[in-house]
Design an enzyme around this catalytic site. Structure first.
Site, mmCIF file in Angstrom:
data_model
loop_
_atom_site.group_PDB
_atom_site.id
_atom_site.type_symbol
_atom_site.label_atom_id
_atom_site.label_comp_id
_atom_site.label_asym_id
_atom_site.label_seq_id
_atom_site.Cartn_x
_atom_site.Cartn_y
_atom_site.Cartn_z
ATOM 1 N N THR A 192 0.815 -1.216 0.000
ATOM 2 C CA THR A 192 0.000 0.000 0.000
ATOM 3 C C THR A 192 0.850 1.269 0.000
ATOM 4 O O THR A 192 1.984 1.268 0.493
ATOM 5 C CB THR A 192 -0.906 -0.003 1.262
ATOM 6 O OG1 THR A 192 -1.453 1.291 1.448
ATOM 7 C CG2 THR A 192 -0.127 -0.362 2.512
ATOM 8 N N ASP A 193 0.266 2.359 -0.495
ATOM 9 C CA ASP A 193 0.959 3.654 -0.437
ATOM 10 C C ASP A 193 1.079 4.160 1.004
ATOM 11 O O ASP A 193 1.863 5.064 1.290
ATOM 12 C CB ASP A 193 0.240 4.707 -1.298
ATOM 13 C CG ASP A 193 -1.216 4.938 -0.932
ATOM 14 O OD1 ASP A 193 -1.731 4.275 -0.004
ATOM 15 O OD2 ASP A 193 -1.856 5.793 -1.579
ATOM 16 N N GLU A 194 0.294 3.556 1.926
ATOM 17 C CA GLU A 194 0.309 4.055 3.309
ATOM 18 C C GLU A 194 1.647 3.813 3.996
ATOM 19 O O GLU A 194 1.934 4.413 5.030
ATOM 20 C CB GLU A 194 -0.842 3.424 4.107
ATOM 21 C CG GLU A 194 -2.183 3.775 3.499
ATOM 22 C CD GLU A 194 -3.382 3.351 4.333
ATOM 23 O OE1 GLU A 194 -3.278 3.300 5.558
ATOM 24 O OE2 GLU A 194 -4.429 3.075 3.720
ATOM 25 N N TYR B 8 -1.751 -0.756 10.909
ATOM 26 C CA TYR B 8 -1.913 -1.414 9.599
ATOM 27 C C TYR B 8 -0.730 -1.098 8.693
ATOM 28 O O TYR B 8 -0.071 -1.997 8.163
ATOM 29 C CB TYR B 8 -3.228 -0.959 8.932
ATOM 30 C CG TYR B 8 -3.278 -1.261 7.447
ATOM 31 C CD1 TYR B 8 -3.314 -2.576 6.979
ATOM 32 C CD2 TYR B 8 -3.256 -0.232 6.495
ATOM 33 C CE1 TYR B 8 -3.339 -2.859 5.614
ATOM 34 C CE2 TYR B 8 -3.293 -0.506 5.132
ATOM 35 C CZ TYR B 8 -3.332 -1.823 4.696
ATOM 36 O OH TYR B 8 -3.344 -2.097 3.347
ATOM 37 N N LYS C 251 2.263 -3.513 7.135
ATOM 38 C CA LYS C 251 2.514 -3.685 5.692
ATOM 39 C C LYS C 251 3.956 -3.280 5.366
ATOM 40 O O LYS C 251 4.615 -3.913 4.541
ATOM 41 C CB LYS C 251 1.531 -2.849 4.863
ATOM 42 C CG LYS C 251 0.088 -3.311 4.919
ATOM 43 C CD LYS C 251 -0.132 -4.713 4.361
ATOM 44 C CE LYS C 251 -0.005 -4.803 2.851
ATOM 45 N NZ LYS C 251 -0.411 -6.137 2.343
#
Ligand SMILES: NC(=O)c1ccc[n+]([C@@H]2O[C@H](COP(=O)([O-])OP(=O)(O)OC[C@H]3O[C@@H](n4cnc5c(N)ncnc54)[C@H](O)[C@@H]3O)[C@@H](O)[C@H]2O)c1
Length: 334
Positions: free
Chosen positions: A130-132, A155, A159
């Site tokens: 993810t970009d997060e 989260y 990741k």
């Protein structure tokens, strides 16, 4: 190709399973069917001779080895994860065990399998992240594949850890990996807890539509069909060891997005009062990142991918799908 896809009963995974089978590939779906995994996400697929299902937990390394040896896939695409940021704030433990330990178990099983097959030159391990992991931006700039990792939530931290493991298994053991960091994704079969389905469903049911803080946090929205197209392209043409950002370029503040959905619903129910009347601002999410934005020029220029679904089109299509498929989402509401 024969593809082993983890998390194929979830939102993006099921879209990928449908897409891959549509392209004529065989798929082995490895999923332990958590609350987010749903066989109903794959209508008409279970009897397809190209499809097989293994109910398994990615934290169970022995079972993963057995599945790899039984099915002998050409590549692995890893999507299984705990994915909801709000849940990660309250119940972080499953996020660590599945996203970190589970990815570790899968890497070990894949490495063993790849080595047993004489380091098969065609094998790929495609990791979906993810970009997060990059953290947050202010109003300016976009994340590139070289941006430092600064995850804010349990989260995104889990990741980020999984991304580092994938990279380490490439650098240390030579496992042929590819990593993708994609932006917020939406479309049919997305679990009702996520922003877009939640707004649509609450709008349909005339319930309050919660918006965090002042609603000015900005996200970049990618249609799930564009994402699965990008994943297949990266699997076949991506360069081993590389990271690919996948973003649509469609950035919008949460409140503006919610209002767009309300207007689409208004157009479907012109006799009702405006759906935006149900918007309710609620306390901001802890550690809420202000803005995400991806520089996706690497996949656009290098692999010729570009998104084909505009946010306007994609939202209309998604609203229509939820309106027509309440038999899918109503049973999930409890
Ligand atoms: N949805 C997004 O906006 C988005 C954006 C960027 C990246 N991603 C990533 O894409 C992937 C898929 O996301 P999604 O939105 O489809 O998720 P999802 O929550 O809809 O589905 C996750 C799937 O993984 C399965 N799963 C969970 N834990 C498991 C375990 N221990 N063993 C086996 N299976 C397990 C679930 O049963 C479910 O089918 C995730 O890795 C996520 O981090 C999602």
């Amino acid at each position: 190709m024969k593809l082993l896809i983890t998390g194929g009963s979830g939102f993006i995974g099921s879209a990928l399973v449908r897409h891959a089978i549509g392209l004529g590939h065989s798929v082995i779906n490895v999923d332990n069917l958590t609350y987010a995994g749903n066989p109903d996400n794959l209508p008409g697929i279970s009897d397809n001779p190209l499809y097989s299902f293994e109910k398994a937990d990615i934290r169970d390394g022995e079972k993963l080895r057995e599945i790899l040896e039984t099915h002998v896939p050409d590549s692995v695409i890893h999507l299984a994860a705990e994915t909801h940021v709000d849940r990660s704030i309250q119940f972080s433990s499953e996020f660590i065990t599945t996203n970190v330990n589970g990815t570790y178990a899968l890497l070990e099983a894949a490495l063993h399998y790849w080595e047993q097959r004489g380091n098969d030159g065609k094998f790929r391990f495609l990791h979906v992240s993810t970009d997060e992991v990059y953290g947050q931006l202010d109003h300016e700039g976009s994340f590139t594949e070289d941006s430092p990792y600064r995850p804010s939530s349990p989260y995104s931290a889990s990741k980020a850890a999984s991304d580092h493991l994938v990279n380490a298994w490439h650098m240390t053991y030579g496992l042929p990996v590819l990593t993708t960091n994609c932006s917020n994704t939406y479309g049919q079969y997305q679990f009702p807890e996520k922003l877009i389905p939640k707004v649509i469903i609450n709008g349909i049911e005339k319930k309050s539509i919660p918006v965090y803080g002042n609603g000015q946090n900005i996200r970049e929205w990618l249609h799930v069909n564009d994402l699965v197209d990008a994943l297949m392209r990266i699997l076949s043409d991506g360069e081993i060891g590389q990271i690919y950002n996948i973003g649509s370029g469609s950035e919008i503040a949460n409140l503006a997005l919610v209002k767009m959905i309300c207007e689409i619903l208004d157009s479907k129910f012109p006799d009702l009062s405006p759906h935006s009347e149900h918007i309710q601002f609620v306390n901001d999410r802890a550690g809420h990142d202000f803005r995400y934005s991806l520089d996706s020029s690497k996949i656009r220029n290098g692999l010729g991918w570009k998104p084909s679904v505009s946010l306007d089109e994609g939202l209309c299509e998604t609203v229509n799908w939820y309106l027509e498929n309440d038999n899918w989402w109503k049973p999930l509401m409890n």
